[in-house]
Design an enzyme around this catalytic site. Structure first.
Site: not given
Ligand code: BGP
Length: 480
Positions: A182, A378
Protein backbone atom coordinates in the site's frame (compact mmCIF):
# COMPACT_ATOMS: atom_id res chain seq x y z
CA UNK A 1 -24.13 -23.76 -8.72
CA UNK A 2 -23.10 -21.79 -11.73
CA UNK A 3 -21.07 -22.50 -14.84
CA UNK A 4 -18.80 -19.53 -14.29
CA UNK A 5 -15.37 -20.47 -13.04
CA UNK A 6 -12.20 -18.69 -12.17
CA UNK A 7 -9.35 -19.44 -14.57
CA UNK A 8 -7.27 -22.52 -13.90
CA UNK A 9 -3.95 -21.62 -12.35
CA UNK A 10 -5.68 -18.84 -10.40
CA UNK A 11 -3.65 -18.20 -7.25
CA UNK A 12 -6.14 -18.75 -4.43
CA UNK A 13 -4.85 -18.06 -0.97
CA UNK A 14 -4.46 -15.79 2.00
CA UNK A 15 -2.30 -12.89 3.13
CA UNK A 16 -0.50 -11.74 6.27
CA UNK A 17 2.25 -9.27 7.22
CA UNK A 18 5.25 -10.05 9.40
CA UNK A 19 4.64 -7.43 12.07
CA UNK A 20 0.98 -8.37 12.45
CA UNK A 21 1.52 -12.08 12.97
CA UNK A 22 5.11 -13.16 13.65
CA UNK A 23 5.76 -11.69 17.10
CA UNK A 24 9.24 -12.71 18.37
CA UNK A 25 10.20 -9.09 17.79
CA UNK A 26 13.54 -9.27 19.61
CA UNK A 27 14.44 -12.90 19.05
CA UNK A 28 17.30 -14.45 17.06
CA UNK A 29 18.97 -11.17 16.26
CA UNK A 30 15.98 -9.25 14.89
CA UNK A 31 16.37 -5.46 15.05
CA UNK A 32 13.71 -2.97 16.08
CA UNK A 33 11.36 -1.72 13.39
CA UNK A 34 8.87 1.16 13.07
CA UNK A 35 5.90 -1.13 13.70
CA UNK A 36 7.39 -2.33 17.01
CA UNK A 37 7.12 1.12 18.57
CA UNK A 38 3.55 1.90 17.47
CA UNK A 39 1.46 1.23 20.58
CA UNK A 40 -2.13 0.10 20.67
CA UNK A 41 -4.61 2.49 22.28
CA UNK A 42 -5.27 6.20 21.98
CA UNK A 43 -1.86 7.26 20.61
CA UNK A 44 -1.66 4.66 17.85
CA UNK A 45 -2.94 6.84 15.02
CA UNK A 46 -0.87 9.86 16.08
CA UNK A 47 2.29 7.78 16.05
CA UNK A 48 1.33 6.01 12.80
CA UNK A 49 0.70 9.35 11.09
CA UNK A 50 4.08 10.70 12.22
CA UNK A 51 2.52 13.34 14.47
CA UNK A 52 3.92 11.96 17.72
CA UNK A 53 7.52 10.86 18.09
CA UNK A 54 8.04 7.50 19.78
CA UNK A 55 11.15 5.78 18.54
CA UNK A 56 11.61 3.51 21.57
CA UNK A 57 9.32 1.10 23.39
CA UNK A 58 8.17 2.81 26.56
CA UNK A 59 6.78 1.38 29.76
CA UNK A 60 3.05 1.77 30.26
CA UNK A 61 2.23 1.08 26.61
CA UNK A 62 1.13 -2.10 24.82
CA UNK A 63 2.92 -3.06 21.62
CA UNK A 64 0.87 -5.67 19.78
CA UNK A 65 3.59 -6.59 17.28
CA UNK A 66 5.83 -7.93 20.02
CA UNK A 67 4.01 -11.20 20.37
CA UNK A 68 1.16 -10.90 17.84
CA UNK A 69 0.01 -14.50 17.19
CA UNK A 70 3.56 -15.79 17.54
CA UNK A 71 3.62 -17.21 14.06
CA UNK A 72 7.39 -17.24 14.37
CA UNK A 73 6.98 -20.34 16.50
CA UNK A 74 3.78 -21.69 14.91
CA UNK A 75 4.77 -21.38 11.31
CA UNK A 76 4.64 -25.04 10.33
CA UNK A 77 1.29 -25.57 12.01
CA UNK A 78 -0.16 -22.50 10.27
CA UNK A 79 1.12 -23.41 6.83
CA UNK A 80 -0.29 -26.91 7.26
CA UNK A 81 -3.69 -25.31 7.95
CA UNK A 82 -3.35 -23.14 4.82
CA UNK A 83 -2.55 -26.28 2.86
CA UNK A 84 -5.61 -27.98 4.32
CA UNK A 85 -7.71 -25.12 2.94
CA UNK A 86 -6.15 -25.80 -0.45
CA UNK A 87 -4.11 -22.59 -0.73
CA UNK A 88 -2.19 -22.23 -3.97
CA UNK A 89 -0.53 -19.06 -2.73
CA UNK A 90 0.45 -17.49 0.58
CA UNK A 91 1.25 -13.78 0.70
CA UNK A 92 3.53 -12.77 3.55
CA UNK A 93 6.09 -10.09 4.21
CA UNK A 94 9.70 -10.42 5.25
CA UNK A 95 10.64 -8.38 8.31
CA UNK A 96 13.51 -6.21 7.04
CA UNK A 97 15.17 -6.18 10.48
CA UNK A 98 15.19 -9.96 10.72
CA UNK A 99 17.49 -9.92 7.70
CA UNK A 100 19.41 -6.68 8.35
CA UNK A 101 18.88 -5.74 12.03
CA UNK A 102 20.06 -2.16 11.48
CA UNK A 103 18.57 -1.93 8.03
CA UNK A 104 21.88 -1.65 6.16
CA UNK A 105 24.25 -4.16 7.80
CA UNK A 106 27.03 -5.58 5.65
CA UNK A 107 26.55 -9.02 7.12
CA UNK A 108 22.98 -10.32 7.13
CA UNK A 109 21.51 -12.04 10.16
CA UNK A 110 21.83 -15.78 9.55
CA UNK A 111 18.95 -16.78 11.82
CA UNK A 112 16.59 -14.45 9.96
CA UNK A 113 17.68 -15.79 6.58
CA UNK A 114 17.15 -19.36 7.73
CA UNK A 115 13.75 -18.61 9.25
CA UNK A 116 12.32 -17.47 5.92
CA UNK A 117 14.13 -20.17 3.98
CA UNK A 118 12.45 -22.87 6.03
CA UNK A 119 9.12 -21.04 5.79
CA UNK A 120 9.34 -20.96 1.99
CA UNK A 121 10.43 -24.59 1.88
CA UNK A 122 7.45 -25.48 4.01
CA UNK A 123 5.16 -23.68 1.51
CA UNK A 124 6.79 -25.50 -1.39
CA UNK A 125 6.24 -28.83 0.36
CA UNK A 126 2.50 -28.22 -0.12
CA UNK A 127 2.85 -26.63 -3.58
CA UNK A 128 1.96 -23.23 -2.17
CA UNK A 129 3.51 -20.31 -4.07
CA UNK A 130 4.91 -17.74 -1.65
CA UNK A 131 4.10 -14.15 -2.64
CA UNK A 132 6.51 -11.90 -0.78
CA UNK A 133 5.99 -8.27 0.18
CA UNK A 134 9.45 -6.79 0.60
CA UNK A 135 8.31 -3.91 2.80
CA UNK A 136 4.96 -4.10 4.61
CA UNK A 137 4.80 -1.03 6.89
CA UNK A 138 8.29 -1.80 8.08
CA UNK A 139 11.14 0.72 8.37
CA UNK A 140 14.14 -0.23 10.51
CA UNK A 141 14.37 2.04 13.56
CA UNK A 142 18.14 2.37 13.15
CA UNK A 143 17.57 3.93 9.71
CA UNK A 144 14.85 6.22 11.04
CA UNK A 145 17.30 7.48 13.64
CA UNK A 146 20.10 7.79 11.11
CA UNK A 147 18.21 9.24 8.15
CA UNK A 148 14.74 10.32 9.29
CA UNK A 149 13.12 7.54 7.26
CA UNK A 150 12.22 7.78 3.57
CA UNK A 151 12.52 11.57 3.47
CA UNK A 152 16.20 10.79 2.95
CA UNK A 153 17.40 9.47 -0.39
CA UNK A 154 19.96 7.26 1.35
CA UNK A 155 17.08 4.91 2.22
CA UNK A 156 17.15 3.74 -1.39
CA UNK A 157 20.61 2.20 -1.00
CA UNK A 158 19.63 0.46 2.24
CA UNK A 159 16.46 -0.95 0.67
CA UNK A 160 18.40 -2.23 -2.33
CA UNK A 161 20.99 -3.83 -0.10
CA UNK A 162 18.17 -5.67 1.64
CA UNK A 163 16.59 -6.61 -1.72
CA UNK A 164 19.87 -7.96 -3.03
CA UNK A 165 20.19 -10.25 -0.01
CA UNK A 166 16.67 -11.65 -0.16
CA UNK A 167 16.61 -12.00 -3.96
CA UNK A 168 19.90 -13.89 -3.92
CA UNK A 169 18.91 -16.09 -0.99
CA UNK A 170 15.41 -16.98 -2.12
CA UNK A 171 15.56 -16.87 -5.90
CA UNK A 172 14.91 -20.58 -6.23
CA UNK A 173 12.01 -20.51 -3.74
CA UNK A 174 10.05 -17.33 -4.48
CA UNK A 175 8.73 -16.27 -7.87
CA UNK A 176 6.19 -13.56 -6.91
CA UNK A 177 7.21 -10.30 -5.24
CA UNK A 178 5.71 -6.94 -4.23
CA UNK A 179 7.97 -3.93 -3.63
CA UNK A 180 5.95 -1.90 -1.05
CA UNK A 181 2.67 -2.66 0.67
CA UNK A 182 0.00 0.00 0.00
CA UNK A 183 2.59 2.53 -1.13
CA UNK A 184 -0.04 5.29 -1.27
CA UNK A 185 -0.53 4.94 2.49
CA UNK A 186 2.56 7.05 3.06
CA UNK A 187 0.52 10.15 2.26
CA UNK A 188 -1.85 9.27 5.13
CA UNK A 189 0.19 7.29 7.67
CA UNK A 190 3.65 8.65 7.10
CA UNK A 191 5.40 6.89 9.98
CA UNK A 192 3.82 3.54 9.25
CA UNK A 193 4.40 3.85 5.51
CA UNK A 194 7.74 5.64 5.43
CA UNK A 195 9.25 5.98 8.92
CA UNK A 196 8.66 9.75 8.93
CA UNK A 197 8.04 11.83 12.06
CA UNK A 198 7.17 15.44 11.33
CA UNK A 199 8.68 18.37 13.16
CA UNK A 200 6.22 21.02 14.33
CA UNK A 201 6.58 23.54 11.54
CA UNK A 202 7.95 21.66 8.60
CA UNK A 203 6.10 21.55 5.26
CA UNK A 204 4.43 18.15 5.39
CA UNK A 205 3.31 17.91 1.77
CA UNK A 206 6.85 18.57 0.61
CA UNK A 207 8.26 15.83 2.82
CA UNK A 208 5.59 13.33 1.86
CA UNK A 209 6.14 13.80 -1.87
CA UNK A 210 9.89 13.67 -1.40
CA UNK A 211 9.52 10.35 0.44
CA UNK A 212 7.15 9.17 -2.29
CA UNK A 213 9.75 9.93 -4.94
CA UNK A 214 12.37 7.98 -3.01
CA UNK A 215 10.12 4.96 -2.54
CA UNK A 216 9.19 5.05 -6.23
CA UNK A 217 12.86 5.10 -7.22
CA UNK A 218 13.58 2.25 -4.80
CA UNK A 219 10.65 0.30 -6.21
CA UNK A 220 11.85 0.79 -9.80
CA UNK A 221 15.42 -0.20 -8.95
CA UNK A 222 14.15 -3.27 -7.08
CA UNK A 223 12.11 -4.33 -10.11
CA UNK A 224 15.22 -4.08 -12.29
CA UNK A 225 17.35 -5.94 -9.77
CA UNK A 226 14.74 -8.67 -9.35
CA UNK A 227 14.64 -9.26 -13.10
CA UNK A 228 18.43 -9.42 -13.22
CA UNK A 229 18.86 -11.81 -10.30
CA UNK A 230 15.70 -13.86 -10.87
CA UNK A 231 14.88 -14.00 -14.60
CA UNK A 232 11.26 -15.06 -14.99
CA UNK A 233 10.13 -13.71 -11.63
CA UNK A 234 7.07 -11.47 -11.37
CA UNK A 235 7.31 -8.31 -9.34
CA UNK A 236 4.45 -5.92 -8.75
CA UNK A 237 3.43 -2.70 -7.07
CA UNK A 238 0.67 -2.60 -4.49
CA UNK A 239 -1.85 0.06 -3.59
CA UNK A 240 -4.68 0.52 -1.14
CA UNK A 241 -7.37 0.71 -3.78
CA UNK A 242 -11.05 1.60 -3.84
CA UNK A 243 -12.39 4.32 -6.11
CA UNK A 244 -13.70 7.61 -4.78
CA UNK A 245 -17.33 8.10 -5.82
CA UNK A 246 -18.70 11.64 -6.14
CA UNK A 247 -21.43 12.27 -3.56
CA UNK A 248 -23.58 13.99 -6.21
CA UNK A 249 -23.42 14.62 -9.96
CA UNK A 250 -22.41 18.21 -9.31
CA UNK A 251 -19.28 18.66 -11.51
CA UNK A 252 -17.45 19.99 -8.46
CA UNK A 253 -17.97 16.64 -6.75
CA UNK A 254 -16.86 14.78 -9.87
CA UNK A 255 -13.66 16.80 -10.00
CA UNK A 256 -13.09 16.30 -6.29
CA UNK A 257 -13.34 12.52 -6.68
CA UNK A 258 -10.91 12.65 -9.61
CA UNK A 259 -8.41 14.56 -7.50
CA UNK A 260 -8.75 12.16 -4.58
CA UNK A 261 -8.28 9.14 -6.83
CA UNK A 262 -5.10 10.78 -8.04
CA UNK A 263 -3.67 10.47 -4.53
CA UNK A 264 -3.55 6.77 -5.35
CA UNK A 265 -2.69 6.91 -9.05
CA UNK A 266 0.21 9.19 -8.19
CA UNK A 267 2.05 6.00 -7.27
CA UNK A 268 0.74 3.35 -9.64
CA UNK A 269 0.94 5.61 -12.71
CA UNK A 270 4.68 5.83 -12.14
CA UNK A 271 5.18 2.20 -11.22
CA UNK A 272 3.12 0.86 -14.11
CA UNK A 273 3.90 3.41 -16.83
CA UNK A 274 7.38 4.48 -15.81
CA UNK A 275 6.87 8.25 -15.59
CA UNK A 276 5.06 10.90 -13.59
CA UNK A 277 1.95 12.20 -15.31
CA UNK A 278 1.90 15.96 -15.87
CA UNK A 279 -0.60 16.59 -13.06
CA UNK A 280 1.69 14.73 -10.64
CA UNK A 281 4.65 16.92 -11.62
CA UNK A 282 2.43 19.94 -10.94
CA UNK A 283 1.56 18.58 -7.50
CA UNK A 284 5.21 18.16 -6.66
CA UNK A 285 5.97 21.63 -7.93
CA UNK A 286 3.23 23.06 -5.70
CA UNK A 287 4.82 21.21 -2.79
CA UNK A 288 8.10 22.98 -3.59
CA UNK A 289 9.78 20.09 -5.38
CA UNK A 290 10.18 21.43 -8.94
CA UNK A 291 13.32 19.61 -9.90
CA UNK A 292 13.29 16.56 -7.72
CA UNK A 293 12.98 14.17 -10.66
CA UNK A 294 16.28 14.54 -12.51
CA UNK A 295 16.87 13.06 -15.96
CA UNK A 296 18.73 10.24 -14.30
CA UNK A 297 15.78 9.56 -11.98
CA UNK A 298 13.37 9.65 -14.90
CA UNK A 299 15.44 6.95 -16.61
CA UNK A 300 15.37 4.79 -13.46
CA UNK A 301 11.58 5.07 -13.28
CA UNK A 302 11.22 4.26 -16.98
CA UNK A 303 13.43 1.17 -16.66
CA UNK A 304 11.68 -0.27 -13.63
CA UNK A 305 8.04 -0.78 -14.54
CA UNK A 306 6.19 -3.54 -12.72
CA UNK A 307 4.90 -6.83 -14.11
CA UNK A 308 1.50 -6.64 -12.44
CA UNK A 309 -0.70 -4.43 -10.27
CA UNK A 310 -1.47 -5.80 -6.83
CA UNK A 311 -4.02 -4.07 -4.66
CA UNK A 312 -6.01 -4.30 -1.46
CA UNK A 313 -9.70 -3.65 -1.62
CA UNK A 314 -11.94 -3.30 1.41
CA UNK A 315 -14.29 -0.53 0.38
CA UNK A 316 -15.04 2.25 -2.03
CA UNK A 317 -14.93 5.84 -0.77
CA UNK A 318 -17.18 8.79 -1.31
CA UNK A 319 -16.39 12.49 -1.48
CA UNK A 320 -17.83 15.94 -2.02
CA UNK A 321 -16.33 19.33 -2.76
CA UNK A 322 -18.93 21.05 -0.58
CA UNK A 323 -17.48 21.61 2.91
CA UNK A 324 -20.93 21.81 4.50
CA UNK A 325 -22.07 18.51 3.04
CA UNK A 326 -18.70 17.05 3.95
CA UNK A 327 -19.02 18.14 7.56
CA UNK A 328 -22.58 16.84 7.77
CA UNK A 329 -21.88 13.41 6.30
CA UNK A 330 -18.24 12.83 7.15
CA UNK A 331 -17.36 9.40 8.43
CA UNK A 332 -16.92 9.59 12.16
CA UNK A 333 -13.71 8.57 13.90
CA UNK A 334 -10.15 8.29 12.84
CA UNK A 335 -10.58 6.90 9.31
CA UNK A 336 -7.37 6.75 7.31
CA UNK A 337 -9.09 7.99 4.15
CA UNK A 338 -11.27 11.02 4.92
CA UNK A 339 -14.57 10.48 3.16
CA UNK A 340 -18.30 10.92 3.49
CA UNK A 341 -20.81 8.19 4.19
CA UNK A 342 -22.27 6.58 1.10
CA UNK A 343 -25.99 6.21 1.94
CA UNK A 344 -26.38 3.20 -0.37
CA UNK A 345 -23.98 0.98 1.54
CA UNK A 346 -23.96 -0.91 4.83
CA UNK A 347 -21.14 -0.72 7.35
CA UNK A 348 -18.91 -3.21 9.10
CA UNK A 349 -18.63 -3.03 12.88
CA UNK A 350 -15.61 -0.74 12.35
CA UNK A 351 -17.55 1.58 10.04
CA UNK A 352 -15.92 0.37 6.80
CA UNK A 353 -18.53 0.45 4.06
CA UNK A 354 -19.31 -2.80 2.27
CA UNK A 355 -19.33 -2.50 -1.52
CA UNK A 356 -18.69 -5.72 -3.47
CA UNK A 357 -19.48 -4.11 -6.83
CA UNK A 358 -16.84 -1.53 -5.96
CA UNK A 359 -14.26 -4.28 -6.35
CA UNK A 360 -15.37 -4.87 -9.94
CA UNK A 361 -15.40 -1.12 -10.57
CA UNK A 362 -11.90 -0.76 -9.12
CA UNK A 363 -10.56 -3.70 -11.12
CA UNK A 364 -11.99 -2.21 -14.31
CA UNK A 365 -10.52 1.20 -13.58
CA UNK A 366 -7.07 -0.21 -12.90
CA UNK A 367 -7.07 -2.44 -15.96
CA UNK A 368 -8.37 0.32 -18.23
CA UNK A 369 -5.59 2.54 -16.94
CA UNK A 370 -2.64 0.14 -17.02
CA UNK A 371 -3.50 -2.89 -19.19
CA UNK A 372 -1.47 -5.07 -16.84
CA UNK A 373 -2.59 -8.17 -14.96
CA UNK A 374 -4.15 -7.51 -11.57
CA UNK A 375 -3.75 -9.38 -8.30
CA UNK A 376 -6.18 -8.90 -5.39
CA UNK A 377 -3.79 -9.38 -2.50
CA UNK A 378 -6.07 -8.19 0.33
CA UNK A 379 -9.80 -8.34 0.90
CA UNK A 380 -11.78 -9.45 3.91
CA UNK A 381 -14.03 -8.55 6.79
CA UNK A 382 -12.77 -7.38 10.18
CA UNK A 383 -15.35 -8.51 12.72
CA UNK A 384 -15.80 -9.67 16.31
CA UNK A 385 -16.06 -13.46 16.45
CA UNK A 386 -17.67 -15.46 19.22
CA UNK A 387 -16.35 -18.80 20.28
CA UNK A 388 -19.28 -21.12 21.07
CA UNK A 389 -19.23 -23.43 24.06
CA UNK A 390 -18.36 -26.36 21.87
CA UNK A 391 -15.39 -24.47 20.45
CA UNK A 392 -16.77 -23.34 17.08
CA UNK A 393 -16.95 -19.99 15.26
CA UNK A 394 -20.00 -19.53 13.04
CA UNK A 395 -18.79 -16.58 10.98
CA UNK A 396 -21.56 -16.48 8.39
CA UNK A 397 -21.08 -12.68 8.04
CA UNK A 398 -17.49 -13.21 6.87
CA UNK A 399 -18.54 -15.91 4.42
CA UNK A 400 -21.18 -13.58 2.99
CA UNK A 401 -18.71 -10.70 2.67
CA UNK A 402 -16.13 -12.83 0.88
CA UNK A 403 -18.75 -14.55 -1.26
CA UNK A 404 -20.12 -11.25 -2.55
CA UNK A 405 -16.66 -9.89 -3.30
CA UNK A 406 -15.54 -13.04 -5.05
CA UNK A 407 -18.69 -13.02 -7.18
CA UNK A 408 -17.93 -9.43 -8.20
CA UNK A 409 -14.35 -10.40 -8.98
CA UNK A 410 -15.53 -13.37 -11.02
CA UNK A 411 -17.71 -11.00 -13.06
CA UNK A 412 -14.70 -8.75 -13.61
CA UNK A 413 -12.85 -11.78 -14.99
CA UNK A 414 -15.56 -13.57 -16.94
CA UNK A 415 -17.80 -10.67 -18.01
CA UNK A 416 -15.29 -7.84 -18.39
CA UNK A 417 -12.33 -9.97 -19.48
CA UNK A 418 -9.82 -8.66 -16.95
CA UNK A 419 -6.75 -10.84 -16.32
CA UNK A 420 -6.60 -11.42 -12.57
CA UNK A 421 -3.72 -13.54 -11.28
CA UNK A 422 -5.13 -14.44 -7.90
CA UNK A 423 -6.93 -13.57 -4.70
CA UNK A 424 -5.35 -13.71 -1.25
CA UNK A 425 -7.86 -13.10 1.54
CA UNK A 426 -6.50 -10.71 4.14
CA UNK A 427 -5.63 -12.07 7.53
CA UNK A 428 -6.45 -15.66 6.57
CA UNK A 429 -5.46 -16.36 10.15
CA UNK A 430 -6.49 -13.87 12.89
CA UNK A 431 -3.79 -11.27 13.47
CA UNK A 432 -3.26 -7.80 14.90
CA UNK A 433 -5.17 -5.01 13.15
CA UNK A 434 -2.86 -2.48 11.50
CA UNK A 435 -5.04 0.56 12.08
CA UNK A 436 -6.39 -0.18 15.55
CA UNK A 437 -3.81 -2.59 17.00
CA UNK A 438 -6.66 -4.79 18.22
CA UNK A 439 -6.93 -8.57 18.17
CA UNK A 440 -10.69 -8.47 18.38
CA UNK A 441 -10.91 -7.07 14.87
CA UNK A 442 -10.55 -10.50 13.30
CA UNK A 443 -10.26 -11.31 9.60
CA UNK A 444 -9.20 -14.95 9.76
CA UNK A 445 -10.65 -18.20 8.60
CA UNK A 446 -8.54 -19.59 11.40
CA UNK A 447 -9.27 -18.29 14.89
CA UNK A 448 -6.38 -17.57 17.24
CA UNK A 449 -7.07 -17.66 20.95
CA UNK A 450 -5.69 -14.31 22.00
CA UNK A 451 -7.44 -11.18 23.22
CA UNK A 452 -6.74 -7.47 23.34
CA UNK A 453 -5.10 -7.79 26.75
CA UNK A 454 -2.55 -10.20 25.37
CA UNK A 455 -4.20 -13.18 27.08
CA UNK A 456 -4.92 -16.52 25.43
CA UNK A 457 -3.44 -19.91 24.61
CA UNK A 458 -2.65 -19.00 20.97
CA UNK A 459 -4.54 -22.14 19.99
CA UNK A 460 -5.64 -22.22 16.35
CA UNK A 461 -9.30 -23.14 15.61
CA UNK A 462 -10.93 -23.61 12.21
CA UNK A 463 -13.90 -21.25 11.69
CA UNK A 464 -16.91 -22.05 9.49
CA UNK A 465 -15.31 -19.84 6.83
CA UNK A 466 -12.34 -22.24 6.78
CA UNK A 467 -14.49 -25.07 5.45
CA UNK A 468 -16.39 -22.74 3.13
CA UNK A 469 -13.20 -21.31 1.57
CA UNK A 470 -11.77 -24.82 1.16
CA UNK A 471 -14.81 -25.71 -0.93
CA UNK A 472 -14.56 -22.51 -2.97
CA UNK A 473 -10.92 -23.24 -3.81
CA UNK A 474 -11.55 -26.91 -4.54
CA UNK A 475 -14.35 -25.98 -6.99
CA UNK A 476 -12.32 -23.09 -8.50
CA UNK A 477 -15.07 -20.74 -7.44
CA UNK A 478 -17.94 -22.70 -8.95
CA UNK A 479 -19.43 -23.33 -5.48
CA UNK A 480 -19.89 -19.61 -4.84
C1 BGP B 1 -4.29 -2.84 4.98
C2 BGP B 1 -2.95 -3.34 5.40
C3 BGP B 1 -2.95 -4.56 6.23
C4 BGP B 1 -4.20 -4.84 7.01
C5 BGP B 1 -5.49 -4.39 6.37
C6 BGP B 1 -6.70 -4.36 7.28
O1 BGP B 1 -4.25 -1.46 5.00
O2 BGP B 1 -2.10 -3.59 4.30
O3 BGP B 1 -1.77 -4.59 6.94
O4 BGP B 1 -4.09 -4.65 8.33
O5 BGP B 1 -5.37 -3.13 5.77
O6 BGP B 1 -6.70 -3.21 8.05
P1 BGP B 1 -6.90 -3.20 9.61
O7 BGP B 1 -5.95 -4.20 10.15
O8 BGP B 1 -6.59 -1.84 10.03
O9 BGP B 1 -8.31 -3.57 9.85
Amino acid sequence: MTEKKFPSGFLWGGATAANQCEGAYDIDGRGLSSVDVIPSGQYRMKVARGELKMLECQTGYEYPSHEAIDMYHHCKEDIALFAEMGFKCYRLSIAWTRILPNGDDDIPNKAGIEFYRSLFQECRKYNIEPLVTIDHFDTPIALIKKYGGWRNRKMIDAYLKYCRVIFSEYKSLVKYWITFNEINMLLHMSFMGAGIVFDEDEPRERIKYMAAHHELLASALAVKLAHEIMPGCKIGCMLAAGNFYPYTCNPNDIFDSLEKDRDNYFFTDVQARGAYPVWAMKRMKRAGLDDICTDEDAKILADGTVDYIAFSYYSSRCTTADPEIFAKHAKPGNAVFRSVINPYLKNTEWGWQIDPLGLRITANTLFDRYSKPLFVVENGLGAVDTLTEDGKIHDTYRIEYLRQHLLALRDAITEDGIPVMGFTAWGCIDLVSASSGEMKKRYGMIYVDKDDNGKGTLKRIRKDSFYWYREVIASEGASL
